[in-house]
Design a protein around this motif. Structure first.
Motif, PDB file in Angstrom:
ATOM      1  N   ALA A 195      10.173  13.945  -1.133  1.00 39.32           N
ATOM      2  CA  ALA A 195       9.553  14.374  -2.387  1.00 39.32           C
ATOM      3  C   ALA A 195       8.263  13.620  -2.655  1.00 39.32           C
ATOM      4  O   ALA A 195       7.376  14.125  -3.338  1.00 39.32           O
ATOM      5  N   VAL A 196       8.146  12.399  -2.133  1.00 34.08           N
ATOM      6  CA  VAL A 196       6.919  11.617  -2.274  1.00 34.08           C
ATOM      7  C   VAL A 196       5.928  11.974  -1.167  1.00 34.08           C
ATOM      8  O   VAL A 196       4.724  12.113  -1.397  1.00 34.08           O
ATOM      9  N   ARG A 197       6.420  12.147   0.029  1.00 33.87           N
ATOM     10  CA  ARG A 197       5.557  12.376   1.183  1.00 33.87           C
ATOM     11  C   ARG A 197       4.868  13.744   1.127  1.00 33.87           C
ATOM     12  O   ARG A 197       3.696  13.879   1.497  1.00 33.87           O
ATOM     13  N   ARG A 198       5.600  14.741   0.664  1.00 38.04           N
ATOM     14  CA  ARG A 198       5.111  16.114   0.748  1.00 38.04           C
ATOM     15  C   ARG A 198       3.762  16.325   0.055  1.00 38.04           C
ATOM     16  O   ARG A 198       2.828  16.886   0.658  1.00 38.04           O
ATOM     17  N   PRO A 199       3.592  15.917  -1.209  1.00 38.50           N
ATOM     18  CA  PRO A 199       2.297  16.159  -1.869  1.00 38.50           C
ATOM     19  C   PRO A 199       1.145  15.389  -1.241  1.00 38.50           C
ATOM     20  O   PRO A 199       0.038  15.911  -1.137  1.00 38.50           O
ATOM     21  N   LEU A 200       1.392  14.149  -0.818  1.00 30.71           N
ATOM     22  CA  LEU A 200       0.323  13.367  -0.203  1.00 30.71           C
ATOM     23  C   LEU A 200      -0.113  13.983   1.124  1.00 30.71           C
ATOM     24  O   LEU A 200      -1.301  14.170   1.388  1.00 30.71           O
ATOM     25  N   LEU A 201       0.859  14.300   1.965  1.00 29.43           N
ATOM     26  CA  LEU A 201       0.533  14.906   3.249  1.00 29.43           C
ATOM     27  C   LEU A 201      -0.056  16.300   3.055  1.00 29.43           C
ATOM     28  O   LEU A 201      -0.919  16.730   3.817  1.00 29.43           O
ATOM     29  N   MET A 235       0.838  -1.194   0.000  1.00 28.12           N
ATOM     30  CA  MET A 235       0.000   0.000   0.000  1.00 28.12           C
ATOM     31  C   MET A 235       0.876   1.248   0.000  1.00 28.12           C
ATOM     32  O   MET A 235       1.997   1.242   0.522  1.00 28.12           O
ATOM     33  N   ILE A 236       0.345   2.316  -0.586  1.00 31.77           N
ATOM     34  CA  ILE A 236       1.030   3.602  -0.591  1.00 31.77           C
ATOM     35  C   ILE A 236       0.438   4.512   0.485  1.00 31.77           C
ATOM     36  O   ILE A 236       1.141   5.041   1.332  1.00 31.77           O
ATOM     37  N   GLY A 237      -0.869   4.698   0.452  1.00 32.47           N
ATOM     38  CA  GLY A 237      -1.511   5.561   1.444  1.00 32.47           C
ATOM     39  C   GLY A 237      -2.935   5.873   1.071  1.00 32.47           C
ATOM     40  O   GLY A 237      -3.516   5.258   0.175  1.00 32.47           O
ATOM     41  N   ARG A 238      -3.494   6.854   1.770  1.00 30.96           N
ATOM     42  CA  ARG A 238      -4.879   7.253   1.575  1.00 30.96           C
ATOM     43  C   ARG A 238      -4.965   8.764   1.443  1.00 30.96           C
ATOM     44  O   ARG A 238      -4.178   9.495   2.038  1.00 30.96           O
ATOM     45  N   VAL A 239      -5.963   9.206   0.687  1.00 28.25           N
ATOM     46  CA  VAL A 239      -6.283  10.625   0.566  1.00 28.25           C
ATOM     47  C   VAL A 239      -7.788  10.763   0.739  1.00 28.25           C
ATOM     48  O   VAL A 239      -8.556   9.965   0.178  1.00 28.25           O
ATOM     49  N   PRO A 240      -8.257  11.729   1.524  1.00 27.19           N
ATOM     50  CA  PRO A 240      -9.702  11.818   1.753  1.00 27.19           C
ATOM     51  C   PRO A 240     -10.477  12.245   0.508  1.00 27.19           C
ATOM     52  O   PRO A 240      -9.963  12.948  -0.363  1.00 27.19           O
ATOM     53  N   VAL A 241     -11.717  11.802   0.455  1.00 24.50           N
ATOM     54  CA  VAL A 241     -12.693  12.347  -0.484  1.00 24.50           C
ATOM     55  C   VAL A 241     -13.269  13.602   0.163  1.00 24.50           C
ATOM     56  O   VAL A 241     -13.393  13.683   1.396  1.00 24.50           O
ATOM     57  N   LEU A 242     -13.618  14.578  -0.646  1.00 21.60           N
ATOM     58  CA  LEU A 242     -14.219  15.792  -0.117  1.00 21.60           C
ATOM     59  C   LEU A 242     -15.341  16.270  -1.027  1.00 21.60           C
ATOM     60  O   LEU A 242     -15.474  15.830  -2.166  1.00 21.60           O
ATOM     61  N   ILE A 243     -16.151  17.177  -0.498  1.00 14.41           N
ATOM     62  CA  ILE A 243     -17.222  17.817  -1.257  1.00 14.41           C
ATOM     63  C   ILE A 243     -16.840  19.279  -1.418  1.00 14.41           C
ATOM     64  O   ILE A 243     -16.526  19.963  -0.439  1.00 14.41           O
ATOM     65  N   ALA A 244     -16.847  19.761  -2.660  1.00  9.33           N
ATOM     66  CA  ALA A 244     -16.405  21.129  -2.924  1.00  9.33           C
ATOM     67  C   ALA A 244     -17.338  21.812  -3.917  1.00  9.33           C
ATOM     68  O   ALA A 244     -18.066  21.156  -4.675  1.00  9.33           O
ATOM     69  N   SER A 291     -12.655  12.568   5.649  1.00 12.62           N
ATOM     70  CA  SER A 291     -11.599  11.939   6.445  1.00 12.62           C
ATOM     71  C   SER A 291     -12.100  11.722   7.870  1.00 12.62           C
ATOM     72  O   SER A 291     -13.037  12.386   8.322  1.00 12.62           O
ATOM     73  N   PRO A 292     -11.480  10.783   8.615  1.00 10.23           N
ATOM     74  CA  PRO A 292     -11.915  10.553   9.997  1.00 10.23           C
ATOM     75  C   PRO A 292     -11.672  11.752  10.903  1.00 10.23           C
ATOM     76  O   PRO A 292     -12.387  11.949  11.877  1.00 10.23           O
ATOM     77  N   ARG A 293     -10.652  12.559  10.563  1.00  4.16           N
ATOM     78  CA  ARG A 293     -10.276  13.691  11.405  1.00  4.16           C
ATOM     79  C   ARG A 293     -10.108  14.942  10.558  1.00  4.16           C
ATOM     80  O   ARG A 293      -9.822  14.847   9.356  1.00  4.16           O
ATOM     81  N   SER A 328     -12.252   7.438   1.872  1.00  7.49           N
ATOM     82  CA  SER A 328     -10.971   7.869   1.329  1.00  7.49           C
ATOM     83  C   SER A 328     -10.641   7.078   0.074  1.00  7.49           C
ATOM     84  O   SER A 328     -11.205   6.009  -0.182  1.00  7.49           O
ATOM     85  N   VAL A 329      -9.741   7.642  -0.696  1.00  8.63           N
ATOM     86  CA  VAL A 329      -9.162   6.936  -1.840  1.00  8.63           C
ATOM     87  C   VAL A 329      -7.840   6.351  -1.374  1.00  8.63           C
ATOM     88  O   VAL A 329      -6.994   7.076  -0.839  1.00  8.63           O
ATOM     89  N   TRP A 330      -7.683   5.042  -1.525  1.00 16.99           N
ATOM     90  CA  TRP A 330      -6.407   4.426  -1.165  1.00 16.99           C
ATOM     91  C   TRP A 330      -5.662   4.031  -2.438  1.00 16.99           C
ATOM     92  O   TRP A 330      -6.264   3.830  -3.501  1.00 16.99           O
ATOM     93  N   TYR A 331      -4.351   3.937  -2.314  1.00 17.30           N
ATOM     94  CA  TYR A 331      -3.488   3.598  -3.442  1.00 17.30           C
ATOM     95  C   TYR A 331      -2.502   2.507  -3.034  1.00 17.30           C
ATOM     96  O   TYR A 331      -2.087   2.425  -1.874  1.00 17.30           O
ATOM     97  N   GLY A 332      -2.126   1.694  -3.994  1.00 19.13           N
ATOM     98  CA  GLY A 332      -1.111   0.677  -3.740  1.00 19.13           C
ATOM     99  C   GLY A 332      -0.609   0.099  -5.048  1.00 19.13           C
ATOM    100  O   GLY A 332      -1.141   0.392  -6.131  1.00 19.13           O
ATOM    101  N   LEU A 333       0.428  -0.693  -4.962  1.00 15.77           N
ATOM    102  CA  LEU A 333       0.999  -1.350  -6.141  1.00 15.77           C
ATOM    103  C   LEU A 333       0.658  -2.834  -6.115  1.00 15.77           C
ATOM    104  O   LEU A 333       0.724  -3.487  -5.060  1.00 15.77           O
TER     105      LEU A 333
END
Length: 343
Positions: free
Chosen positions: A300-306, A140-149, A245-247, A269-274
């Motif tokens: 360089a990978v962490r910054r955009p996700l976080l 797994m790579i990680g998760r990014v929340p879904v949002l309403i905009a 997101s939960p928080r 959330s949207v999760w990603y993995g290989l």
């Protein structure tokens, strides 16, 4: 459930410039200085070997493509091998899965997977693949929340405004999503159940045209991956009404979560993995997993996700495999209960 017409640009994926461009420009600038990630078909002969390949089932310039290039650059450095990213959009990501499964199970062809990998075995009939039989989870790579905009000019100033409007005129307020069965679409269905409202879904072929029409006021709101709107929100062009997101996230100051807004426990959330083709040697999977963990430690990978309010969540192949199977069961129930079907 019945589905309304496709969004205005549903058949035209070539509208990304309005949208993901701020995120994409920033991430590609990082890539340009971090690693000479090869474009598909343009690998220097000096490498002397066929490059590794990450296949993406979505259009160039979107969140998954951008993340694949970012992670791919770090993987290339970690493995000391050239790597290409190949976009194969279509059939909700199934074309990319098919291409990956047709490749040799030698660890040199990977798929950057998201939630659709687990949902599509129920969304499409007959199932286009079997998660347990055909797929070898890498990590797994990680998760990014879904949002309403909404666009900055929208009269909807808050989630409460959206709900009042939806209850006053049921099934008239429109929400755009990246497509039928996409993670934001399914998340909004869950939210409709929780809030006892019904919105009218306008599906698009990707997040970029969906957000573009929300900006233009063609739809009332959009449900989308946070990666795709974080720069638009920071610039004031979009207003985020709620996070799934939960928080709460410091990246979206003042924006409440759905759970905080009266629906405890709600999260999406949207999760990603290989993943790789089944039959990939265990030693190769472990080598790739170790390289992925190293890549995810790269700033360089962490910054955009976080920076989009996401979480980085590396783990073992077995942990990612368990997630895939649990998500398959969750989506199967939701798709069955909602009678969701592809067109």
């Amino acid at each position: 459930m019945s589905h309304p017409r496709h969004g205005r640009d549903a058949g035209a994926p070539g509208r990304p410039a309005v949208l993901a461009s701020p995120v994409r420009r920033r991430l590609l600038a990082v890539l340009a200085t971090a690693c000479p990630l090869a474009a598909a078909g343009a690998v220097s002969e000096a490498w002397g070997a066929e490059p590794l390949r990450i296949i993406v089932g979505y259009t160039a310039g979107g969140a998954v493509d951008t993340l694949a290039r970012l992670v791919g650059a770090a993987l290339s450095r970690s493995l000391q091998e050239p790597l290409v990213v190949e976009d194969r959009p279509g059939a909700g990501g199934n074309l990319a899965v098919k291409l990956m499964l047709q490749s040799r199970a030698d660890g040199r062809t990977l798929l950057l997977a998201a939630n659709a990998l687990a949902a599509n075995v129920s969304l499409y009939q007959p199932p286009p693949f079997d998660l347990e039989r055909d797929i070898a989870p890498v990590g797994m790579i990680g998760r990014v929340p879904v949002l309403i905009a909404v666009g900055a000019d929208s009269p909807l100033r808050s989630l409460a405004d959206l709900l009042r409007s939806a209850r006053r005129k049921p099934d008239s307020l429109t929400f755009a999503s990246p497509g039928i069965g996409s993670t934001p679409h399914l998340a909004m269905l869950q939210f409709e159940h929780a809030a006892h409202v019904r919105l009218r879904h306008i599906p698009y072929k990707g997040g970029a045209p969906a957000i573009a029409d929300a900006l233009a006021g063609e739809v009332d709101c959009v449900a989308v991956n946070a990666l795709e709107v974080v720069d638009l929100a920071r610039s004031g062009r979009m207003r985020v009404l709620a996070l799934m997101s939960p928080r709460p996230s410091p990246r979206f100051p003042g924006v409440p979560t759905i759970a905080q807004s009266g629906y405890p426990g709600f999260a999406a959330s949207v999760w990603y993995g290989l993943v790789a083709p089944a039959g990939t040697p265990r030693a190769t999977v472990l080598r790739l997993n170790a390289a992925l963990r190293q890549a995810l430690a790269d700033p360089a990978v962490r910054r955009p996700l976080l920076g989009a309010g996401g979480e980085i969540d590396p783990g073992t192949p077995e942990q990612f495999g368990r997630l895939l199977l649990s998500e398959r069961a969750r989506y199967a129930a939701l798709i069955r209960n909602e009678s969701i079907h592809t067109e």
